[in-house]
Design an enzyme around this catalytic site. Sequence first.
Site, short mmCIF file in Angstrom:
data_model
loop_
_atom_site.label_atom_id
_atom_site.label_comp_id
_atom_site.label_asym_id
_atom_site.label_seq_id
_atom_site.Cartn_x
_atom_site.Cartn_y
_atom_site.Cartn_z
N ASN A 10 0.87 -1.18 0.00
CA ASN A 10 0.00 0.00 0.00
C ASN A 10 0.91 1.23 0.00
O ASN A 10 1.52 1.53 1.01
CB ASN A 10 -0.90 -0.04 1.25
CG ASN A 10 -1.67 1.26 1.43
OD1 ASN A 10 -1.72 2.11 0.54
ND2 ASN A 10 -2.29 1.41 2.60
N GLY A 175 2.92 2.38 10.79
CA GLY A 175 3.87 3.48 10.64
C GLY A 175 4.60 3.84 11.92
O GLY A 175 5.25 4.87 12.01
#
Length: 253
Positions: A10, A175
């Site tokens: 992604n 993240g």
Amino acid sequence: MARKKFVCGNWKMHRTGAEARALVREVRAAAEPFCDRVDVAIAPPFTALGVAAEELAGSRVGLGAQNLHWESQGAFTGEISAPMLVDAGCRYVLCGHSERRQFFGDTDEWVQRKTRAALAAGLHPIVCVGETLPERESGRTLEVVGRQVRAALSGLTPQQVGSLTVAYEPVWAIGTGKTASSAQAQEVHAALRAILRELAPSAADAVRILYGGSVKPDNAAELMSQPDVDGALVGGASLKAADFTGIIQGANR
Ligand code: 13P
């Protein structure tokens, strides 16, 4: 049941057209040798789908998009429909990524509509679920992901359930460099599998459940060694061909 592993990148909001062309070339060359044993896809931003489709022509590396609208056309400024994604060369689409839910207002109901629209257009939805840190810390993880997956899949036929993928992405691991342990991932994946068995007994064992959240070459194999972890949805590490390939190699072990 043996499920073919699936690794999807992604790219989020990264890479211009020219940058995307270069990265797709690298990823294609590196990933293709593994495609017999691992399904591989990338989901660049909308503006790079055209060049990515060109670069992936004839390739077994699949193309996906990161979002869609549930209507097929109409006065919905800024939106992109499932038939448009098919036209752009996509085979996959992410539905309900936590960043959509957090920052852009995607609700469980919208995710359900998007999933249905994707299926109706012949796309393979990758339905994303995941809990926030406060939800995990208050012991509500299974309740939250259970609600999300039930909502997204409600009313689907077993055949439709069999043609989608689920991705478990704990929000606190995205993240952040913090990964769920393989045991934490397996616990949630097994719970998701149990819900799939309830919703679509004949299809549940074939559905792949991906893990996402700081997947890197050095933790990929351990995560994907778990019985219900059928692959990875990769953010940051999918922007470097070498790291993405390292994760594909982890899936191949
Ligand atoms: P990171 O791999 O950058 O943590 O992102 C995970 C993710 O959100 C993939 O959809």
